[in-house]
Design a protein around this motif. Sequence first.
Motif, PDB file in Angstrom:
ATOM      1  N   VAL A  55       0.714  -1.110  -0.066  1.00 50.44           N
ATOM      2  CA  VAL A  55       0.114   0.076   0.003  1.00 50.44           C
ATOM      3  C   VAL A  55       0.842   1.261   0.056  1.00 50.44           C
ATOM      4  CG1 VAL A  55      -1.962   1.374   1.221  1.00 50.44           C
ATOM      5  CG2 VAL A  55      -1.756  -1.176   1.274  1.00 50.44           C
ATOM      6  N   ILE A  56       0.562   2.094  -1.319  1.00 48.33           N
ATOM      7  CA  ILE A  56       1.509   3.465  -1.069  1.00 48.33           C
ATOM      8  C   ILE A  56       0.525   4.539  -0.749  1.00 48.33           C
ATOM      9  CG2 ILE A  56       2.944   4.807  -2.486  1.00 48.33           C
ATOM     10  CD1 ILE A  56       3.204   2.486  -4.614  1.00 48.33           C
ATOM     11  N   GLY A  57       0.610   5.014   0.242  1.00 49.28           N
ATOM     12  CA  GLY A  57      -0.022   6.222   0.538  1.00 49.28           C
ATOM     13  C   GLY A  57       0.655   7.345   0.306  1.00 49.28           C
ATOM     14  N   ARG A  58       0.014   8.282  -0.668  1.00 46.63           N
ATOM     15  CA  ARG A  58       0.816   9.309  -1.557  1.00 46.63           C
ATOM     16  C   ARG A  58      -0.116  10.603  -1.258  1.00 46.63           C
ATOM     17  NH1 ARG A  58      -0.461   8.739  -7.290  1.00 46.63           N
ATOM     18  NH2 ARG A  58      -2.348   9.917  -6.652  1.00 46.63           N
ATOM     19  N   THR A  59       0.513  11.680  -1.160  1.00 48.96           N
ATOM     20  CA  THR A  59      -0.023  13.022  -0.748  1.00 48.96           C
ATOM     21  C   THR A  59       0.707  14.000  -1.520  1.00 48.96           C
ATOM     22  OG1 THR A  59      -0.856  12.113   1.442  1.00 48.96           O
ATOM     23  CG2 THR A  59      -0.935  14.665   0.852  1.00 48.96           C
ATOM     24  N   TYR A  60      -0.039  14.850  -2.402  1.00 51.46           N
ATOM     25  CA  TYR A  60       0.688  16.006  -3.060  1.00 51.46           C
ATOM     26  C   TYR A  60       0.429  17.222  -2.381  1.00 51.46           C
ATOM     27  CZ  TYR A  60       1.376  13.422  -7.510  1.00 51.46           C
ATOM     28  OH  TYR A  60       1.476  12.571  -8.384  1.00 51.46           O
ATOM     29  N   PHE A  61       1.378  18.250  -2.330  1.00 48.51           N
ATOM     30  CA  PHE A  61       1.317  19.518  -1.593  1.00 48.51           C
ATOM     31  C   PHE A  61       1.576  20.546  -2.653  1.00 48.51           C
ATOM     32  CE2 PHE A  61       2.432  16.169   1.554  1.00 48.51           C
ATOM     33  CZ  PHE A  61       1.420  16.638   2.613  1.00 48.51           C
ATOM     34  N   ALA A  62       0.950  21.670  -2.033  1.00 54.21           N
ATOM     35  CA  ALA A  62       1.393  22.794  -3.003  1.00 54.21           C
ATOM     36  C   ALA A  62       1.421  24.032  -2.005  1.00 54.21           C
ATOM     37  CB  ALA A  62       0.052  23.431  -3.856  1.00 54.21           C
ATOM     38  N   SER A  63       2.629  24.448  -1.645  1.00 51.98           N
ATOM     39  CA  SER A  63       3.098  25.515  -0.756  1.00 51.98           C
ATOM     40  C   SER A  63       2.682  24.847   0.719  1.00 51.98           C
ATOM     41  CB  SER A  63       2.393  26.688  -0.986  1.00 51.98           C
ATOM     42  OG  SER A  63       2.965  27.230  -2.436  1.00 51.98           O
ATOM     43  N   GLY A  64       2.728  23.567   1.151  1.00 43.92           N
ATOM     44  CA  GLY A  64       2.467  23.120   2.370  1.00 43.92           C
ATOM     45  C   GLY A  64       1.075  22.821   2.404  1.00 43.92           C
ATOM     46  N   ARG A  65       0.249  22.972   1.604  1.00 41.76           N
ATOM     47  CA  ARG A  65      -1.358  22.473   1.402  1.00 41.76           C
ATOM     48  C   ARG A  65      -1.441  21.365   0.920  1.00 41.76           C
ATOM     49  NH1 ARG A  65      -6.193  26.410  -0.385  1.00 41.76           N
ATOM     50  NH2 ARG A  65      -7.975  24.940   0.465  1.00 41.76           N
ATOM     51  N   ALA A  66      -2.174  20.450   1.466  1.00 39.80           N
ATOM     52  CA  ALA A  66      -2.383  18.918   0.737  1.00 39.80           C
ATOM     53  C   ALA A  66      -3.632  19.454  -0.126  1.00 39.80           C
ATOM     54  CB  ALA A  66      -2.656  17.974   1.786  1.00 39.80           C
ATOM     55  N   VAL A  67      -3.323  18.837  -1.475  1.00 37.58           N
ATOM     56  CA  VAL A  67      -4.145  19.031  -2.580  1.00 37.58           C
ATOM     57  C   VAL A  67      -4.803  17.725  -3.056  1.00 37.58           C
ATOM     58  CG1 VAL A  67      -3.314  21.178  -3.237  1.00 37.58           C
ATOM     59  CG2 VAL A  67      -2.434  19.236  -4.341  1.00 37.58           C
ATOM     60  N   GLU A  68      -4.171  16.654  -2.821  1.00 36.52           N
ATOM     61  CA  GLU A  68      -4.604  15.310  -3.010  1.00 36.52           C
ATOM     62  C   GLU A  68      -3.741  14.198  -2.171  1.00 36.52           C
ATOM     63  OE1 GLU A  68      -4.562  11.674  -6.181  1.00 36.52           O
ATOM     64  OE2 GLU A  68      -2.996  12.397  -4.744  1.00 36.52           O
ATOM     65  N   THR A  69      -4.683  13.180  -1.788  1.00 34.56           N
ATOM     66  CA  THR A  69      -4.287  12.033  -1.188  1.00 34.56           C
ATOM     67  C   THR A  69      -4.637  10.933  -1.720  1.00 34.56           C
ATOM     68  OG1 THR A  69      -3.378  11.108   0.933  1.00 34.56           O
ATOM     69  CG2 THR A  69      -5.651  11.900   0.935  1.00 34.56           C
ATOM     70  N   ALA A  70      -3.992   9.749  -1.795  1.00 34.25           N
ATOM     71  CA  ALA A  70      -4.164   8.620  -2.390  1.00 34.25           C
ATOM     72  C   ALA A  70      -3.722   7.170  -1.850  1.00 34.25           C
ATOM     73  CB  ALA A  70      -4.114   8.658  -3.767  1.00 34.25           C
ATOM     74  N   ASP A  71      -4.550   6.145  -1.819  1.00 31.98           N
ATOM     75  CA  ASP A  71      -3.944   4.802  -1.416  1.00 31.98           C
ATOM     76  C   ASP A  71      -3.796   4.074  -2.666  1.00 31.98           C
ATOM     77  OD1 ASP A  71      -3.557   5.245   1.310  1.00 31.98           O
ATOM     78  OD2 ASP A  71      -5.524   4.738   1.995  1.00 31.98           O
ATOM     79  N   VAL A  72      -2.638   3.455  -3.010  1.00 32.89           N
ATOM     80  CA  VAL A  72      -2.496   2.708  -4.173  1.00 32.89           C
ATOM     81  C   VAL A  72      -2.089   1.571  -3.492  1.00 32.89           C
ATOM     82  CG1 VAL A  72      -1.065   2.299  -6.230  1.00 32.89           C
ATOM     83  CG2 VAL A  72      -1.461   4.574  -5.402  1.00 32.89           C
ATOM     84  N   VAL A  73      -3.004   0.429  -4.063  1.00 33.31           N
ATOM     85  CA  VAL A  73      -2.821  -1.111  -3.490  1.00 33.31           C
ATOM     86  C   VAL A  73      -2.209  -1.973  -4.931  1.00 33.31           C
ATOM     87  CG1 VAL A  73      -4.093  -2.995  -2.905  1.00 33.31           C
ATOM     88  CG2 VAL A  73      -4.707  -0.776  -1.785  1.00 33.31           C
ATOM     89  N   ILE A  74      -1.286  -2.878  -4.419  1.00 28.40           N
ATOM     90  CA  ILE A  74      -0.673  -3.393  -5.622  1.00 28.40           C
ATOM     91  C   ILE A  74      -0.330  -4.968  -4.918  1.00 28.40           C
ATOM     92  CG2 ILE A  74       1.588  -3.793  -6.882  1.00 28.40           C
ATOM     93  CD1 ILE A  74       2.033  -0.831  -6.496  1.00 28.40           C
ATOM     94  N   PRO A  75      -0.730  -5.958  -5.487  1.00 30.93           N
ATOM     95  CA  PRO A  75      -0.390  -7.441  -4.961  1.00 30.93           C
ATOM     96  C   PRO A  75       1.051  -7.888  -5.184  1.00 30.93           C
ATOM     97  CG  PRO A  75      -1.323  -7.455  -7.266  1.00 30.93           C
ATOM     98  CD  PRO A  75      -1.312  -6.076  -6.835  1.00 30.93           C
TER      99      PRO A  75
END
Length: 250
Positions: A217-237
């Motif tokens: 499980v990859i927990g990924r978060t994108y930030f713009a000037s310290g503000r989170a604009v998207e977060t996601a969980d990527v699941v791979i076997p």
Amino acid sequence: MTFGEQPAYLRVAGDLRRKIVDGSLPPHTRLPSQARIREEYGVSDTVALEARKVLMAEGLVEGRSGSGTYVREQPVPRRVHRSAYRSAGSSTPFRQEQAEAGARGTWDSSSERVEAPEEIAERLGIAPGDRVMRTRYVFRDAGEPMMLSTSWEPLSVTGRTPVMLPEEGPLGGCGVVDRMAAIDLVVDNVVEEVGARPGLADELHALGGVPGHVVLVIGRTYFASGRAVETADVVIPADRYRLAYHLPVR
């Protein structure tokens, strides 16, 4: 049993595992019956049953209704490439990763407005219950499900903008960085945390996995000037794919 000595069921499972790995028990071969294991190894029915359970839990064998237990064909792990973002017009991270691997991927997606659960709200720096756009993906490589992803974007950021729906509108299908740039937000940082856990039943069903299999499980978060604009969980076997990171040295 002396200190350090394996329990009998693990010793039996280990020997059967060795035979599976070295090809003595090739894929699609029926696993010796419980009675045969008991006789061959001189163990009890309980030990024979527990040894079979170990192999089942490890995904080395599978039960076939009304037929018995058979050795599974083990997939050769393939790489999922992860690298630093490179602006590529309409290219999503998945498209970039597929291009690096020389593969041709497709995906299905669906988006809906929901209230942010507590964990997602914390990752996005918003209040639990705030509205977010949740998008679920099933990614495929040559038609085979390879990866699931669920992303959340705060509607306080994207609501009432042309990029509110990640896969629709003028920038539908573009990556997060390009979509946010279209609403004057410069993504300057991304954080990824990688973990492993048993796959959930619905995840393994979607990915064609075996109950009990481990997923990455990859927990990924994108930030713009310290503000989170998207977060996601990527699941791979985990039995079919390996994560390969390509990170620049600065």
